[in-house]
Scaffold this active site. Structure first.
Site, PDB file in Angstrom:
ATOM      1  N   GLU A  55       0.810  -1.146  -0.153  1.00 29.42           N
ATOM      2  CA  GLU A  55      -0.418  -0.452   0.310  1.00 29.42           C
ATOM      3  C   GLU A  55       0.725   1.165  -0.148  1.00 29.42           C
ATOM      4  O   GLU A  55       1.893   1.669   0.739  1.00 29.42           O
ATOM      5  CB  GLU A  55      -1.230  -0.445   1.508  1.00 29.42           C
ATOM      6  CG  GLU A  55      -2.105  -0.983   1.092  1.00 29.42           C
ATOM      7  CD  GLU A  55      -2.192  -0.912   2.422  1.00 29.42           C
ATOM      8  OE1 GLU A  55      -2.026  -1.826   3.885  1.00 29.42           O
ATOM      9  OE2 GLU A  55      -3.961  -1.354   2.968  1.00 29.42           O
ATOM     10  N   CYS A  82       3.253   8.396   1.377  1.00 36.99           N
ATOM     11  CA  CYS A  82       3.752   7.083   2.508  1.00 36.99           C
ATOM     12  C   CYS A  82       3.767   5.974   1.967  1.00 36.99           C
ATOM     13  O   CYS A  82       2.840   4.980   1.033  1.00 36.99           O
ATOM     14  CB  CYS A  82       2.715   7.461   3.434  1.00 36.99           C
ATOM     15  SG  CYS A  82       2.650   5.355   4.999  1.00 36.99           S
ATOM     16  N   CYS A 118       4.560  -6.635   7.952  1.00 39.17           N
ATOM     17  CA  CYS A 118       5.402  -6.867   8.659  1.00 39.17           C
ATOM     18  C   CYS A 118       6.329  -7.485   9.335  1.00 39.17           C
ATOM     19  O   CYS A 118       4.879  -7.750   9.825  1.00 39.17           O
ATOM     20  CB  CYS A 118       5.602  -5.607   9.245  1.00 39.17           C
ATOM     21  SG  CYS A 118       6.998  -4.671  10.327  1.00 39.17           S
ATOM     22  N   CYS A 127       4.126  -4.491  16.259  1.00 43.85           N
ATOM     23  CA  CYS A 127       3.848  -4.293  17.030  1.00 43.85           C
ATOM     24  C   CYS A 127       2.873  -4.115  17.566  1.00 43.85           C
ATOM     25  O   CYS A 127       1.450  -3.771  16.526  1.00 43.85           O
ATOM     26  CB  CYS A 127       4.043  -2.445  16.699  1.00 43.85           C
ATOM     27  SG  CYS A 127       5.652  -2.290  16.784  1.00 43.85           S
ATOM     28  N   CYS A 138      -0.815  -2.299  15.581  1.00 42.17           N
ATOM     29  CA  CYS A 138      -0.543  -1.533  14.416  1.00 42.17           C
ATOM     30  C   CYS A 138      -1.415  -2.660  13.340  1.00 42.17           C
ATOM     31  O   CYS A 138      -1.264  -3.893  13.714  1.00 42.17           O
ATOM     32  CB  CYS A 138       0.759  -1.793  13.914  1.00 42.17           C
ATOM     33  SG  CYS A 138       1.437  -1.347  12.152  1.00 42.17           S
ATOM     34  N   GLY A 196       6.518  -2.060   6.949  1.00 44.26           N
ATOM     35  CA  GLY A 196       7.404  -2.705   6.934  1.00 44.26           C
ATOM     36  C   GLY A 196       7.715  -2.093   7.653  1.00 44.26           C
ATOM     37  O   GLY A 196       7.932  -1.091   8.320  1.00 44.26           O
ATOM     38  N   GLU A 197       9.134  -2.739   8.009  1.00 47.72           N
ATOM     39  CA  GLU A 197      10.177  -1.963   9.033  1.00 47.72           C
ATOM     40  C   GLU A 197      12.026  -1.547   7.917  1.00 47.72           C
ATOM     41  O   GLU A 197      11.740  -3.099   7.597  1.00 47.72           O
ATOM     42  CB  GLU A 197      10.858  -3.242  10.233  1.00 47.72           C
ATOM     43  CG  GLU A 197      12.127  -2.626  10.945  1.00 47.72           C
ATOM     44  CD  GLU A 197      12.587  -0.845  11.161  1.00 47.72           C
ATOM     45  OE1 GLU A 197      11.674  -1.057  12.037  1.00 47.72           O
ATOM     46  OE2 GLU A 197      12.819  -0.393  10.931  1.00 47.72           O
ATOM     47  N   SER A 209      11.390   6.500   9.014  1.00 41.32           N
ATOM     48  CA  SER A 209      10.961   5.822  10.713  1.00 41.32           C
ATOM     49  C   SER A 209      11.235   4.189  11.248  1.00 41.32           C
ATOM     50  O   SER A 209      10.683   3.413  10.870  1.00 41.32           O
ATOM     51  CB  SER A 209       9.205   5.860  10.396  1.00 41.32           C
ATOM     52  OG  SER A 209       8.851   5.841  11.861  1.00 41.32           O
ATOM     53  N   SER A 211      10.287   5.197  16.635  1.00 38.95           N
ATOM     54  CA  SER A 211       8.980   4.866  16.957  1.00 38.95           C
ATOM     55  C   SER A 211       9.073   4.467  18.269  1.00 38.95           C
ATOM     56  O   SER A 211       9.458   3.294  18.639  1.00 38.95           O
ATOM     57  CB  SER A 211       8.528   3.792  16.281  1.00 38.95           C
ATOM     58  OG  SER A 211       7.219   3.571  16.705  1.00 38.95           O
ATOM     59  N   LEU A 212       8.124   5.213  19.290  1.00 41.49           N
ATOM     60  CA  LEU A 212       9.374   5.423  21.160  1.00 41.49           C
ATOM     61  C   LEU A 212       7.994   3.958  21.219  1.00 41.49           C
ATOM     62  O   LEU A 212       8.052   3.491  22.226  1.00 41.49           O
ATOM     63  CB  LEU A 212       9.730   6.517  21.792  1.00 41.49           C
ATOM     64  CG  LEU A 212       9.961   6.567  23.025  1.00 41.49           C
ATOM     65  CD1 LEU A 212      11.295   5.860  23.274  1.00 41.49           C
ATOM     66  CD2 LEU A 212      10.286   8.283  23.386  1.00 41.49           C
ATOM     67  N   ASN A 213       6.848   5.450  21.890  1.00 43.34           N
ATOM     68  CA  ASN A 213       5.165   4.507  22.218  1.00 43.34           C
ATOM     69  C   ASN A 213       5.795   4.335  23.407  1.00 43.34           C
ATOM     70  O   ASN A 213       4.372   3.765  24.105  1.00 43.34           O
ATOM     71  CB  ASN A 213       5.225   3.641  21.065  1.00 43.34           C
ATOM     72  CG  ASN A 213       5.113   4.117  19.595  1.00 43.34           C
ATOM     73  OD1 ASN A 213       4.869   5.373  19.847  1.00 43.34           O
ATOM     74  ND2 ASN A 213       5.526   2.774  19.175  1.00 43.34           N
ATOM     75  N   ASN A 273      -4.937   5.276  15.429  1.00 45.34           N
ATOM     76  CA  ASN A 273      -5.754   5.077  15.075  1.00 45.34           C
ATOM     77  C   ASN A 273      -6.209   4.636  14.768  1.00 45.34           C
ATOM     78  O   ASN A 273      -6.418   3.165  14.925  1.00 45.34           O
ATOM     79  CB  ASN A 273      -5.341   5.357  13.243  1.00 45.34           C
ATOM     80  CG  ASN A 273      -4.640   6.996  13.266  1.00 45.34           C
ATOM     81  OD1 ASN A 273      -5.644   7.774  13.272  1.00 45.34           O
ATOM     82  ND2 ASN A 273      -3.493   6.911  12.459  1.00 45.34           N
ATOM     83  N   CYS A 299      -2.109   6.095  10.283  1.00 47.39           N
ATOM     84  CA  CYS A 299      -0.993   5.616  10.768  1.00 47.39           C
ATOM     85  C   CYS A 299      -1.060   4.265  11.861  1.00 47.39           C
ATOM     86  O   CYS A 299      -3.033   3.728  12.464  1.00 47.39           O
ATOM     87  CB  CYS A 299      -0.458   6.029  11.529  1.00 47.39           C
ATOM     88  SG  CYS A 299       1.135   7.559  11.209  1.00 47.39           S
TER      89      CYS A 299
HETATM   90 FE1  SF4 Z   1       6.011  -3.011  11.720  1.00 48.05          FE
HETATM   91 FE2  SF4 Z   1       5.647  -0.554  11.410  1.00 48.05          FE
HETATM   92 FE3  SF4 Z   1       3.451  -2.037  12.250  1.00 48.05          FE
HETATM   93 FE4  SF4 Z   1       5.489  -2.001  14.294  1.00 48.05          FE
HETATM   94  S1  SF4 Z   1       4.629  -0.064  13.395  1.00 48.05           S
HETATM   95  S2  SF4 Z   1       4.500  -3.312  12.951  1.00 48.05           S
HETATM   96  S3  SF4 Z   1       7.263  -1.845  12.973  1.00 48.05           S
HETATM   97  S4  SF4 Z   1       4.756  -1.488   9.840  1.00 48.05           S
END
Ligand code: SF4
Length: 363
Positions: A99, A112, A119, A123, A126, A169-170, A201, A224-226, A301, A343
């Site tokens: 996407e 984006c 991924c 997380c 996500c 993805g990372e 990111s 990405s701290l969170n 979100n 996001c």
């Molecule tokens: Fe992967 Fe980014 Fe989602 Fe974490 S936030 S699972 S690194 S896509």
């Protein structure tokens, strides 16, 4: 040979292998990345003899647009079908999809892009994580996500293009392909997007951050701290067990910032999980030893996950604690929520498409 994703040097070598002068490689490079040509037959800056020969020797493969979702806020999410890779043929679901989100605004557009299909980082907040890792994208597949929306929206393009590597993805777990694509994206003789306008990111992959630090030409970095402590981060970002906060922040401290650059920390606000005043004070303490930081607070979100949004009052109170203690903090509302383009929402979801003439994961 697939031309998309090749560097200028690789294209020169290709031309030499055909018995052509090396500089023809530069002409193909220009056609691919400035001319945005999606077929070798469209490359018009070559002599007739080479143009006749090229289709038998090379291809340019752009992804197909499988679905277009236009948001009421002007963003458009594209579901792209990737070219079949060898591994794709063995997968029951067939070729991978990915996407990309196009977000126009005054004076600029932001794109984006995804760097992997799915991924592996997992997380918990996500939706992309639910896909698991399907496969790494190639440099050409990463580049195509920039070229294709620019071409589709060419009639309305604003002067500036911002790029965020925050889709599926990372990026630092597909380092070589991401850097190969970025060198072309940042090249003034190719896509010519300024490094000031490109942000990568990461969920905090320390070896990748250390490798990126050594690159001469590189995008800006966002972490990405969170979470405000290890226990909390372990539970929402299992990657923290491998790369805990102290080690991550030590890598950030060593990261060489350019004079104009900030290190950005992203903080997804999860109601009742990480959004208290105590969390805000701990974030201030975590970042105390870093120079030139800023924090983006991202309201979570909604998706089908066991979290809820922080209230606007908690987000503002959190922001104020950071700002009052000298940490620049901004609230960033995602765009494209209504078409699952925001996001943390990129999970190949099929929702009813609407006409689009013309829409990020959570990290
Ligand atoms: Fe992967 Fe980014 Fe989602 Fe974490 S936030 S699972 S690194 S896509």
């Amino acid at each position: 040979m697939e031309l998309l994703g090749k560097s200028k040097n690789e294209l020169r070598d290709f031309c030499i292998s055909l018995g052509e002068p090396a500089y023809r490689g530069g002409q193909i490079y220009h056609a691919l990345y400035v001319g945005r040509k999606s077929s070798v037959r469209e490359i018009s800056n070559l002599p007739a003899s080479l143009r006749e020969r090229l289709p038998a020797e090379a291809t340019i493969t752009w992804p197909t647009v499988r679905q277009t979702y236009a948001s009421q806020d002007g963003s458009v999410r594209y579901l792209l079908g990737l070219p079949d890779s060898g591994a794709d043929a063995k997968r029951k679901s067939g070729p991978a999809s990915v996407e990309v989100v196009f977000m126009p605004s005054t004076g600029r557009q932001t794109i984006c892009i995804s760097t992997q299909a799915g991924c592996a980082v997992d997380c918990q907040f996500c939706l992309t994580a639910q896909l698991g890792l399907i496969r790494n994208l190639t440099p050409g597949e990463i580049l195509a996500q920039v070229l294709l929306p620019l071409e589709l929206h060419k009639a309305q393009l604003a002067p500036q293009t911002n790029l965020v590597l925050m889709g599926q993805g990372e990026p630092l777990l597909n380092f070589d392909a991401v850097m190969a694509a970025l060198r072309i994206i940042l090249d003034p003789e190719a896509l010519a997007i300024s490094p000031k306008h490109v942000t990568l990111s990461t969920s905090g992959i320390i070896p990748g951050i250390e490798r990126l630090a050594q690159e001469k030409i590189r995008p800006k970095l966002a972490i990405s701290l969170n979470a405000s402590n290890d226990e909390q981060r372990d539970s929402i970002m299992p990657i923290n067990r491998k790369y805990p906060l102290a080690a991550l922040l030590a890598a950030c401290q060593k990261y060489p910032l350019r004079p104009w650059e900030h290190l950005t920390f992203e903080y997804v606000m999860l109601g009742g999980v990480n959004d208290s005043a105590e969390d805000a004070r701990r974030v201030v303490r975590l970042l105390a030893n870093l120079k030139s930081v800023k924090v983006n607070l991202i309201p979570w979100n909604p998706g089908e996950l066991p979290y809820h949004e922080s209230s606007p009052e908690s987000i503002e109170a959190f922001r104020k604690i950071l700002v009052d203690r000298g940490v620049p903090a901004f609230v960033r509302y995602s765009r494209g929520r209504d078409v699952m383009a925001a996001c943390g929402q990129l999970a190949l979801l099929n929702i009813a498409p609407v006409n689009a003439n013309g829409a990020a994961t959570q990290h």
